[in-house]
Design a protein around this motif. Structure first.
Motif, PDB file in Angstrom:
ATOM      1  N   ASN A 102      70.095  30.693  25.951  1.00  0.00           N
ATOM      2  CA  ASN A 102      69.662  31.905  25.260  1.00  0.00           C
ATOM      3  C   ASN A 102      68.700  32.732  26.106  1.00  0.00           C
ATOM      4  N   ILE A 103      67.959  32.096  26.989  1.00  0.00           N
ATOM      5  CA  ILE A 103      67.122  32.864  27.922  1.00  0.00           C
ATOM      6  C   ILE A 103      68.020  33.674  28.841  1.00  0.00           C
ATOM      7  N   ILE A 104      69.085  33.047  29.334  1.00  0.00           N
ATOM      8  CA  ILE A 104      70.018  33.742  30.230  1.00  0.00           C
ATOM      9  C   ILE A 104      70.657  34.943  29.532  1.00  0.00           C
ATOM     10  N   LYS A 105      70.886  34.827  28.234  1.00  0.00           N
ATOM     11  CA  LYS A 105      71.500  35.916  27.463  1.00  0.00           C
ATOM     12  C   LYS A 105      70.478  36.952  26.986  1.00  0.00           C
ATOM     13  N   HIS A 106      69.203  36.647  27.102  1.00  0.00           N
ATOM     14  CA  HIS A 106      68.153  37.514  26.565  1.00  0.00           C
ATOM     15  C   HIS A 106      68.110  38.865  27.278  1.00  0.00           C
ATOM     16  N   ASN A 107      67.724  39.884  26.539  1.00  0.00           N
ATOM     17  CA  ASN A 107      67.616  41.247  27.089  1.00  0.00           C
ATOM     18  C   ASN A 107      66.708  41.301  28.316  1.00  0.00           C
ATOM     19  N   TRP A 108      65.693  40.464  28.356  1.00  0.00           N
ATOM     20  CA  TRP A 108      64.750  40.488  29.469  1.00  0.00           C
ATOM     21  C   TRP A 108      65.448  40.261  30.813  1.00  0.00           C
ATOM     22  N   LEU A 109      66.417  39.362  30.844  1.00  0.00           N
ATOM     23  CA  LEU A 109      67.137  39.106  32.092  1.00  0.00           C
ATOM     24  C   LEU A 109      68.319  40.040  32.310  1.00  0.00           C
ATOM     25  N   ASN A 110      68.732  40.709  31.250  1.00  0.00           N
ATOM     26  CA  ASN A 110      69.913  41.560  31.343  1.00  0.00           C
ATOM     27  C   ASN A 110      69.585  43.053  31.340  1.00  0.00           C
ATOM     28  N   ASN A 111      68.301  43.378  31.386  1.00  0.00           N
ATOM     29  CA  ASN A 111      67.860  44.786  31.424  1.00  0.00           C
ATOM     30  C   ASN A 111      68.452  45.634  30.327  1.00  0.00           C
ATOM     31  N   GLU A 112      68.563  45.057  29.152  1.00  0.00           N
ATOM     32  CA  GLU A 112      69.114  45.811  28.006  1.00  0.00           C
ATOM     33  C   GLU A 112      68.005  46.345  27.141  1.00  0.00           C
ATOM     34  N   LEU A 119      46.359  40.096  26.632  1.00  0.00           N
ATOM     35  CA  LEU A 119      46.658  41.019  27.729  1.00  0.00           C
ATOM     36  C   LEU A 119      45.711  42.216  27.728  1.00  0.00           C
ATOM     37  N   ASN A 120      45.395  42.737  26.566  1.00  0.00           N
ATOM     38  CA  ASN A 120      44.446  43.854  26.480  1.00  0.00           C
ATOM     39  C   ASN A 120      43.054  43.422  26.918  1.00  0.00           C
ATOM     40  N   ALA A 121      42.639  42.232  26.518  1.00  0.00           N
ATOM     41  CA  ALA A 121      41.314  41.731  26.900  1.00  0.00           C
ATOM     42  C   ALA A 121      41.207  41.554  28.411  1.00  0.00           C
ATOM     43  N   TRP A 122      42.316  41.228  29.051  1.00  0.00           N
ATOM     44  CA  TRP A 122      42.339  41.027  30.504  1.00  0.00           C
ATOM     45  C   TRP A 122      42.708  42.308  31.261  1.00  0.00           C
ATOM     46  N   ASN A 123      42.861  43.430  30.556  1.00  0.00           N
ATOM     47  CA  ASN A 123      43.296  44.698  31.167  1.00  0.00           C
ATOM     48  C   ASN A 123      44.625  44.545  31.896  1.00  0.00           C
ATOM     49  N   ARG A 124      45.559  43.826  31.285  1.00  0.00           N
ATOM     50  CA  ARG A 124      46.876  43.607  31.887  1.00  0.00           C
ATOM     51  C   ARG A 124      48.006  43.944  30.910  1.00  0.00           C
ATOM     52  N   SER A 125      47.726  44.801  29.966  1.00  0.00           N
ATOM     53  CA  SER A 125      48.729  45.101  28.938  1.00  0.00           C
ATOM     54  C   SER A 125      49.970  45.777  29.502  1.00  0.00           C
ATOM     55  N   ASN A 126      49.846  46.443  30.653  1.00  0.00           N
ATOM     56  CA  ASN A 126      51.013  47.108  31.232  1.00  0.00           C
ATOM     57  C   ASN A 126      51.729  46.251  32.274  1.00  0.00           C
ATOM     58  N   TYR A 127      51.368  44.986  32.397  1.00  0.00           N
ATOM     59  CA  TYR A 127      51.994  44.109  33.401  1.00  0.00           C
ATOM     60  C   TYR A 127      53.366  43.600  32.959  1.00  0.00           C
ATOM     61  N   ILE A 128      53.590  43.486  31.659  1.00  0.00           N
ATOM     62  CA  ILE A 128      54.884  43.000  31.168  1.00  0.00           C
ATOM     63  C   ILE A 128      55.374  43.915  30.048  1.00  0.00           C
ATOM     64  N   ASN A 129      56.690  44.004  29.930  1.00  0.00           N
ATOM     65  CA  ASN A 129      57.265  44.858  28.885  1.00  0.00           C
ATOM     66  C   ASN A 129      57.506  44.046  27.610  1.00  0.00           C
ATOM     67  N   ASP A 130      57.931  44.751  26.570  1.00  0.00           N
ATOM     68  CA  ASP A 130      58.143  44.101  25.272  1.00  0.00           C
ATOM     69  C   ASP A 130      59.225  43.033  25.328  1.00  0.00           C
ATOM     70  N   SER A 131      60.230  43.235  26.152  1.00  0.00           N
ATOM     71  CA  SER A 131      61.306  42.259  26.277  1.00  0.00           C
ATOM     72  C   SER A 131      60.792  40.942  26.860  1.00  0.00           C
ATOM     73  N   MET A 132      59.917  41.040  27.863  1.00  0.00           N
ATOM     74  CA  MET A 132      59.339  39.822  28.440  1.00  0.00           C
ATOM     75  C   MET A 132      58.399  39.147  27.450  1.00  0.00           C
ATOM     76  N   LYS A 133      57.626  39.931  26.708  1.00  0.00           N
ATOM     77  CA  LYS A 133      56.756  39.347  25.670  1.00  0.00           C
ATOM     78  C   LYS A 133      57.594  38.593  24.650  1.00  0.00           C
ATOM     79  N   ASP A 134      58.739  39.169  24.286  1.00  0.00           N
ATOM     80  CA  ASP A 134      59.610  38.534  23.302  1.00  0.00           C
ATOM     81  C   ASP A 134      60.114  37.189  23.803  1.00  0.00           C
ATOM     82  N   VAL A 135      60.598  37.145  25.040  1.00  0.00           N
ATOM     83  CA  VAL A 135      61.110  35.870  25.560  1.00  0.00           C
ATOM     84  C   VAL A 135      59.969  34.859  25.694  1.00  0.00           C
TER      85      VAL A 135
END
Length: 92
Positions: free
Chosen positions: A82-92, A49-65
């Protein structure tokens, strides 16, 4: 072969493309594709993501999933439940 696990992998590629604007790799080749090796084998999505200058396109929760989706061993890959329960989809 687990078709559901394959669908999870495809889902990961799809959400990566939607968020970043390009596919994570051209050919999913563990041996010869540097992007695949970096994202899947080394779990170093930030490098790409850094090499493509897109490091701010996704948050840590999305990277985790995505890291839990991009696991070659189907039995270790995150499930749809477990994807449905993941913080990324639940904004936690």
């Amino acid at each position: 072969f687990d078709g559901r696990a394959t669908d999870i992998w495809s889902f990961g590629v799809s959400i990566f493309i939607m968020a970043i604007g390009c596919p994570p790799w051209q050919v999913p080749d563990q041996q010869n594709n540097k992007l695949f090796q970096t994202i899947v084998n080394q779990k170093n999505m930030d490098f790409v993501l850094n090499a493509w200058n897109r490091s701010n396109y996704i948050n840590d929760s999305m990277k985790d999933v995505l890291n839990k989706i991009f696991i070659c061993n189907e039995q270790e890959r995150i499930s749809a439940n477990n994807i449905i329960k993941h913080n990324w989809l639940n904004n936690e």
